[in-house]
Write an enzyme that holds these catalytic residues in place. Structure first.
Site, PDB file in Angstrom:
ATOM      1  N   SER A 164       0.819  -1.213   0.000  1.00 32.58           N
ATOM      2  CA  SER A 164       0.000   0.000   0.000  1.00 32.58           C
ATOM      3  C   SER A 164       0.851   1.260   0.000  1.00 32.58           C
ATOM      4  CB  SER A 164      -0.923   0.014   1.222  1.00 32.58           C
ATOM      5  OG  SER A 164      -1.800  -1.091   1.193  1.00 32.58           O
ATOM      6  N   SER A 214      -5.482   0.764   3.457  1.00 35.83           N
ATOM      7  CA  SER A 214      -5.439  -0.472   4.239  1.00 35.83           C
ATOM      8  C   SER A 214      -6.648  -1.315   3.874  1.00 35.83           C
ATOM      9  CB  SER A 214      -5.444  -0.164   5.743  1.00 35.83           C
ATOM     10  OG  SER A 214      -5.571  -1.354   6.499  1.00 35.83           O
ATOM     11  N   LYS A 215      -6.395  -2.488   3.316  1.00 41.88           N
ATOM     12  CA  LYS A 215      -7.504  -3.343   2.874  1.00 41.88           C
ATOM     13  C   LYS A 215      -8.483  -3.606   4.020  1.00 41.88           C
ATOM     14  CE  LYS A 215      -6.597  -6.942   0.239  1.00 41.88           C
ATOM     15  NZ  LYS A 215      -6.230  -8.314  -0.198  1.00 41.88           N
ATOM     16  N   THR A 216      -7.950  -3.980   5.182  1.00 44.09           N
ATOM     17  CA  THR A 216      -8.804  -4.335   6.326  1.00 44.09           C
ATOM     18  C   THR A 216      -9.141  -3.135   7.204  1.00 44.09           C
ATOM     19  OG1 THR A 216      -6.887  -4.797   7.730  1.00 44.09           O
ATOM     20  CG2 THR A 216      -7.755  -6.628   6.407  1.00 44.09           C
ATOM     21  N   PHE A 217      -8.395  -2.064   7.024  1.00 48.39           N
ATOM     22  CA  PHE A 217      -8.491  -0.870   7.863  1.00 48.39           C
ATOM     23  C   PHE A 217      -8.199  -1.200   9.330  1.00 48.39           C
ATOM     24  CE2 PHE A 217      -9.922   3.524   8.678  1.00 48.39           C
ATOM     25  CZ  PHE A 217      -9.484   4.106   7.505  1.00 48.39           C
ATOM     26  N   GLU A 221       0.241  -0.377  11.963  1.00 51.35           N
ATOM     27  CA  GLU A 221       1.053   0.791  11.640  1.00 51.35           C
ATOM     28  C   GLU A 221       0.229   1.853  10.919  1.00 51.35           C
ATOM     29  OE1 GLU A 221       3.964  -2.759  10.957  1.00 51.35           O
ATOM     30  OE2 GLU A 221       1.812  -2.378  10.755  1.00 51.35           O
ATOM     31  N   ARG A 277       1.365  -6.737  -2.750  1.00 54.88           N
ATOM     32  CA  ARG A 277       2.477  -6.350  -3.607  1.00 54.88           C
ATOM     33  C   ARG A 277       2.070  -6.187  -5.068  1.00 54.88           C
ATOM     34  NH1 ARG A 277       3.189 -11.033  -1.087  1.00 54.88           N
ATOM     35  NH2 ARG A 277       3.389 -13.026  -2.177  1.00 54.88           N
ATOM     36  N   GLN A 358      10.327  -6.234  -2.712  1.00 54.87           N
ATOM     37  CA  GLN A 358       9.118  -6.818  -2.134  1.00 54.87           C
ATOM     38  C   GLN A 358       8.497  -7.819  -3.096  1.00 54.87           C
ATOM     39  OE1 GLN A 358       5.453  -4.654  -1.838  1.00 54.87           O
ATOM     40  NE2 GLN A 358       4.795  -5.772  -0.035  1.00 54.87           N
ATOM     41  N   GLU A 362       9.256 -11.229  -1.178  1.00 52.21           N
ATOM     42  CA  GLU A 362       8.061 -11.632  -0.445  1.00 52.21           C
ATOM     43  C   GLU A 362       7.338 -12.746  -1.195  1.00 52.21           C
ATOM     44  OE1 GLU A 362       5.519  -8.926   2.279  1.00 52.21           O
ATOM     45  OE2 GLU A 362       4.429  -8.978   0.380  1.00 52.21           O
ATOM     46  N   HIS A 393      29.747   3.789  -8.034  1.00 52.53           N
ATOM     47  CA  HIS A 393      30.707   4.318  -7.063  1.00 52.53           C
ATOM     48  C   HIS A 393      30.480   3.749  -5.672  1.00 52.53           C
ATOM     49  CE1 HIS A 393      32.274   7.266  -9.970  1.00 52.53           C
ATOM     50  NE2 HIS A 393      31.029   7.274 -10.417  1.00 52.53           N
TER      51      HIS A 393
END
Length: 550
Positions: A164, A214-217, A221, A277, A358, A362, A393
């Site tokens: 997300s 957020s899919k689930t809310f 975090e 992802r 990711q 993942e 470099h």
């Protein structure tokens, strides 16, 4: 379910082990080019996008000949890559551990083909969400959507984590040339309060829009960061009714969204068959659509769709992402390579390697097959990278003269969005793109080092063994369509790896254990008592933190 338990059980795997010993281990790319003047033509493919733009994929500097590549294609067929691919595009539940379809390809079905999942067609549902995204993003961009004081939105803050966040961050950076002046996007992902504080400190609550992704809310975090953002907003706005003009949700949990104070009309949903992802193609990409405009976002989807169709319909021996995946398996499982380097020669793509980390790690960081047995071979590679020429470099020393084999992908666009100084910068960038892949291949032997004047003990220090494999990806220009195709290329490459290793590339149980333990420890941090419930190291760290916290 695949018909085999382990990739090492496949007949062609055993043949490839013999081929590696007899040919692969001593294979010289330099000699291969010397013997075959048509090697470049035979091992490179020009991909044509839906808008007629092109990308050249040059695999000719890899440690393979036609016979080895043919064997790898046979391995893919034995492993059922085609069957699993077709099952994914049919909406079958190929994510077996979570009993879900894997249908991110349906998100970029701009031709509105019939793509049903669980007996329900997805085309109209996806199109309806996209129309909602267009309406919303257009209103932000044209200024008709205003904040609670009647001012237009100048700053959009996406609050999410993982898929997300990584996707929208990468794509908005990559396509910054298509952005609208005066409209800025920002991203908050880390639970570290510094990320929120530093992002918000120069913003005006009256002209800031928050997208809570957020899919689930319920993601800890994200909701913690979103709540802090809401409190920051209300410190100025005062009245919670103003939240409706400054917060939107990219989620499927209407109950929690409304409880947070967000108007359900400003909620953009997506289905369970959209993995995190792979979610930038979904409503999670709303920040992208706002930043670059919906028409450009639609071109981004269509570019991915074009690569999807190439992957779905092209025979394996000419299938570009399949070839990329097969080369990865070749290096990982037969040469013992543990890493893969991705270097974009394009500053706009500076977050592309992090995004691919990711996607790759993942997806394929698994040690159990779809037959529920532990592997007896390596799976996911450690993917890393930085934009060039900066990368030259820092870690290129290890790539050129280190003891590890590090296959690399180099990415360049022929046309720059910023051809300053009469395109001098782009030509210098391009010269390094060409030179690095050539240098990694040809190296520099003792005779040449001595011919350049080196003597004595200095000679071996200036030698380069060469024969370090690279894939060169040359696009005409980094456009929304080109970027869409590039991302889809790596998605299907990752799919090919996972299919051959017979692992489920679409779950991520590995992220769960730490989160569960963090909840337990979080409660222990709420008081000042010393803890003794963990191992000695963890107890010691927690107790020292408590002592120093204030």
């Amino acid at each position: 379910m695949a018909s085999f338990k382990l990739a090492t059980d496949l007949p062609e795997w055993k043949k490839l082990e013999e081929t590696y010993k007899s040919v692969g281990e001593k294979f010289s790319v330099r000699d291969a080019f010397a013997k075959d003047p048509k090697r470049f033509e035979e091992f490179s493919w020009i991909y044509k996008n839906y808008d007629d733009s092109k990308i050249l994929f040059d695999f000719s500097k890899n440690l393979v000949n036609k016979e080895i590549l043919d064997q790898l294609v046979t391995l893919a067929k034995e492993a059922g890559v085609e069957k699993l691919r077709d099952a994914m595009f049919a909406g079958d539940h190929i994510n077996t551990t979570e009993d879900r379809a894997v249908y991110h390809v349906a998100l970029r079905n701009r031709a509105l083909r019939k793509m049903p999942v669980d007996g329900k067609d997805t085309a109209q549902e996806v199109d309806d969400v996209l129309k909602h995204m267009k309406e919303f993003s257009d209103s932000i961009r044209d200024g008709s959507w205003t904040g609670y004081t009647g001012k237009s939105i100048t700053d959009v803050v996406n609050i999410g984590i993982g898929g997300s966040d990584l996707g929208p961050v990468m794509v908005t950076e990559a396509l910054k040339a298509y952005s609208k002046p005066g409209l800025n996007v920002h991203f908050i992902s880390n639970i570290d309060g510094t990320h929120t504080a530093e992002t918000l400190k120069n913003l005006n609550p009256e002209t800031t829009l928050f997208l809570i992704a957020s899919k689930t809310f319920t993601t800890a975090e994200t909701i913690t960061n979103a709540t802090s953002a809401k409190n920051w907003f209300l410190a100025t706005a005062k009245d919670s009714k103003h939240i409706a003009k400054h917060f939107a949700a990219l989620s499927t949990n209407e109950k929690e969204v409304v409880a947070f104070g967000i108007d359900a009309k400003n909620m953009f949903g997506f289905e369970s068959w959209v993995g995190g992802r792979y979610s930038v193609w979904s409503a999670i990409g709303l920040s992208v659509a706002i930043y670059i405009g919906f028409e450009n976002f639609n071109d981004f989807l269509k570019g991915a769709e074009a690569m999807d169709q190439h992957f779905l319909t092209t025979p394996l021996e000419n299938n570009i992402p399949v070839i990329g995946g097969l080369l990865s398996v070749w290096y990982n499982n037969f040469f013992g390579a543990q890493t893969h380097l991705v270097v974009p020669f394009d500053q706009y793509l500076h977050r592309f390697p992090a995004y691919l980390q990711q996607l790759s790690m993942e997806s394929n960081g698994k040690s159990v097959t779809r037959a529920n047995v532990f592997t007896n071979y390596q799976t996911g590679t450690i993917l890393f990278g930085e934009p060039a020429t900066n990368a030259q470099h820092s870690f290129f020393q290890l790539v050129h003269q280190g003891t590890k084999l590090i296959p690399a992908d180099f990415i360049l666009a022929a046309q720059s969005h910023n051809p300053i100084e009469k395109n001098l910068h782009q030509r210098m960038l391009a010269s390094n793109f060409f030179a690095q892949s050539e240098a990694l291949m040809v190296g520099k032997d003792e005779a040449k080092v001595k011919a350049e004047g080196a003597t004595g003990g200095l000679v071996p220090h200036k030698e380069f063994s060469g024969n370090r494999p690279t894939t060169s990806i040359l696009a005409q220009k980094i456009t929304p369509a080109t970027l869409g195709s590039l991302i889809a290329y790596y998605e299907h490459l990752t799919f090919t790896e996972g299919a051959i290793w017979n692992i489920n590339s679409f779950d991520q149980w590995g992220v769960e254990l730490g989160k569960v333990l963090a909840k337990v420890i979080g409660k222990e941090l709420d008081d000042k008592k010393a803890v003794a419930t963990h191992d000695a190291s963890t107890n010691g760290l927690i107790n020292q933190f408590k002592e120093w916290e204030e």
